[in-house]
Design a protein around this motif. Structure first.
Motif, PDB file in Angstrom:
ATOM      1  N   PHE A 124     -18.908  16.227 -28.258  1.00  0.00           N
ATOM      2  CA  PHE A 124     -19.713  16.937 -29.243  1.00  0.00           C
ATOM      3  C   PHE A 124     -19.551  16.310 -30.623  1.00  0.00           C
ATOM      4  O   PHE A 124     -20.533  16.076 -31.333  1.00  0.00           O
ATOM      5  CB  PHE A 124     -19.294  18.402 -29.254  1.00  0.00           C
TER       6      PHE A 124
ATOM      7  N   ARG B 219     -23.010  14.827 -32.162  1.00  0.00           N
ATOM      8  CA  ARG B 219     -23.715  15.874 -32.902  1.00  0.00           C
ATOM      9  C   ARG B 219     -24.504  15.334 -34.090  1.00  0.00           C
ATOM     10  O   ARG B 219     -25.493  15.952 -34.514  1.00  0.00           O
ATOM     11  CB  ARG B 219     -22.740  16.945 -33.381  1.00  0.00           C
TER      12      ARG B 219
ATOM     13  N   SER C 254     -28.799  16.255 -27.824  1.00  0.00           N
ATOM     14  CA  SER C 254     -29.158  17.583 -28.329  1.00  0.00           C
ATOM     15  C   SER C 254     -29.842  18.408 -27.239  1.00  0.00           C
ATOM     16  O   SER C 254     -29.644  19.625 -27.153  1.00  0.00           O
ATOM     17  CB  SER C 254     -30.056  17.471 -29.559  1.00  0.00           C
TER      18      SER C 254
ATOM     19  N   ARG D   7     -27.129  19.689 -24.869  1.00  0.00           N
ATOM     20  CA  ARG D   7     -26.403  20.812 -25.463  1.00  0.00           C
ATOM     21  C   ARG D   7     -27.215  22.103 -25.337  1.00  0.00           C
ATOM     22  O   ARG D   7     -26.672  23.166 -25.019  1.00  0.00           O
ATOM     23  CB  ARG D   7     -26.077  20.530 -26.931  1.00  0.00           C
TER      24      ARG D   7
ATOM     25  N   PHE E 178     -22.005  25.199 -27.516  1.00  0.00           N
ATOM     26  CA  PHE E 178     -22.027  24.156 -28.538  1.00  0.00           C
ATOM     27  C   PHE E 178     -22.595  24.698 -29.848  1.00  0.00           C
ATOM     28  O   PHE E 178     -22.070  24.420 -30.923  1.00  0.00           O
ATOM     29  CB  PHE E 178     -22.859  22.956 -28.061  1.00  0.00           C
TER      30      PHE E 178
END
Length: 378
Positions: A120, A124, A132, A135, A275
């Motif tokens: 992550f 991120r 993305s 997640r 997340f």
């Protein structure tokens, strides 16, 4: 034409999350309308080849090449497993402490929890649309599993700061609170992290045992008071409690890798780890149908108070959920949240659903009083 719902004789809903559910559905001869979620089908090739896969959706289900070719050719939608990830984005169930801390004796950094946090942190901010998307898929799958778990449950949230150390009176008080709530038939839900959150989950874990177990468990856990400097030592102390008293009471922890430096506690039997912190916060509070108790905390707890107060403020047709703030000095002097909450509640239905108490011992009675008031007026 494939139907939009499962045929008679299959699982109770359209989701297949275990091999047993797959075997039940395969007896119908069709997978139309089913969503198969993270089920390893490599040993079900013969069954798959005999099935009509039209209208089915396979989410991260490993299968042999022949079976994969058959379901694709037959009109199924296939989302293949994603290699090299430290988590399963299509998972059909919540996490367990054992799953997140697998491999702990070799060091916390080797565990799935630590590796997911590292992934992550690495992805991120790189703008990768695949990361993305993964997640988001993962968090939606977790929300779905959480909804399935909590259907029909009376859920009470216990919120509070992560800095509350094992071995302190405040930690023991939060654990007693969790035990009292669990013994009253409520499902305890927390933010899933250390401190006050862990204490409430620990209390719920010890609820089925004799009263003396909680004191002994507190002493064992206190050998590692904080998750710093060693998450491994902190988590190992918790697992020592679980090993001495296996099969403890159930509760829920809802942490986030957004605060991945704060590890999940091992006393929540079901862990919904996200997340996206915003999704996690909203989902945690929205599922606390029996009310929320707020122990002393800092910025995160203050945010949760007003995240919970906002829908209560605008509630016009239903009944606002009860809110109990614990520790008058903290919430009126240290962080004067109560005066603002009280001002917001003035002349609103939520005014009868909020309470400020001096000690944690008073919280269960205050919650019961607010709940009774809500029932009488609702």
């Amino acid at each position: 034409m494939p139907t939009n719902s499962p045929p008679p004789g299959g699982p109770r809903d359209s989701e297949i999350e275990t091999l047993a559910e797959f075997d039940l559905a395969s007896a119908t001869g069709s997978l139309a309308g089913y969503r198969l979620q993270a089920v390893d089908l490599t040993d079900r090739t013969a069954a798959l080849l005999d099935l009509d896969p039209a209208g089915a959706v396979f989410l991260g289900c490993p299968m042999e090449p022949a079976a994969l070719a058959h379901v694709r050719a037959g009109g199924a939608m296939v989302f293949p497993p994603v290699p090299y990830l430290p988590f399963d984005p299509y998972r059909g169930t919540l996490y367990t402490p054992e799953a997140l801390y697998e491999g702990l004796p070799a060091g916390y950094e080797t565990t799935p929890d630590a590796r997911a946090y590292e992934w992550f942190q690495r992805t991120r901010a790189d703008g990768d649309i695949l990361a993305s998307m993964l997640r988001s898929i993962h968090d939606d799958a977790v929300s779905d599993a959480l909804d399935e778990l909590l259907t029909g449950e009376r859920v009470v949230g216990v919120m509070g700061g992560h800095a509350m150390a094992r071995g302190k009176d405040a930690y023991a008080g939060a654990a007693l609170l969790g035990r009292t709530l669990a013994r009253s038939g409520l499902t305890v839900a927390t933010g899933g992290g250390p401190g006050a959150m862990e204490a409430a989950n620990l209390g719920a874990y010890t609820a089925p045992f004799g009263d003396e177990v909680l004191g002994e468990a507190l002493r064992i856990a206190a050998k590692a008071p904080l998750f710093t400097p060693s998450i491994g030592d902190w988590a190992s102390a918790a697992f020592a409690v679980r090993e001495r008293w296996p099969d403890g009471g159930a509760s829920v922890g809802i942490p986030t890798w957004f605060y991945g430096h704060e590890p999940p506690n091992a006393f929540a039997s079901h862990i919904a780890k996200y997340f996206a912190n915003a999704v996690r916060e909203d989902g945690l509070l929205a599922r606390c149908t029996a009310g929320v108790i707020f122990l002393p905390g800092a910025a995160g707890t203050v945010q949760e108070i007003f995240d919970n107060a906002t829908p209560n403020y605008y509630e016009s047709r239903g009944v606002p959920t009860p809110m109990v703030l614990v520790n008058r000095e903290h919430w009126t002097r240290d962080l004067p949240t109560w005066p603002l909450l009280e001002a917001l509640a003035k002349d609103r239905p939520m005014a009868a659903r909020i309470a400020l108490v001096d000690s944690v011992d008073e919280a269960p009675a205050a919650l019961a009083r607010l709940t009774a008031t809500a029932s009488a007026t609702g």
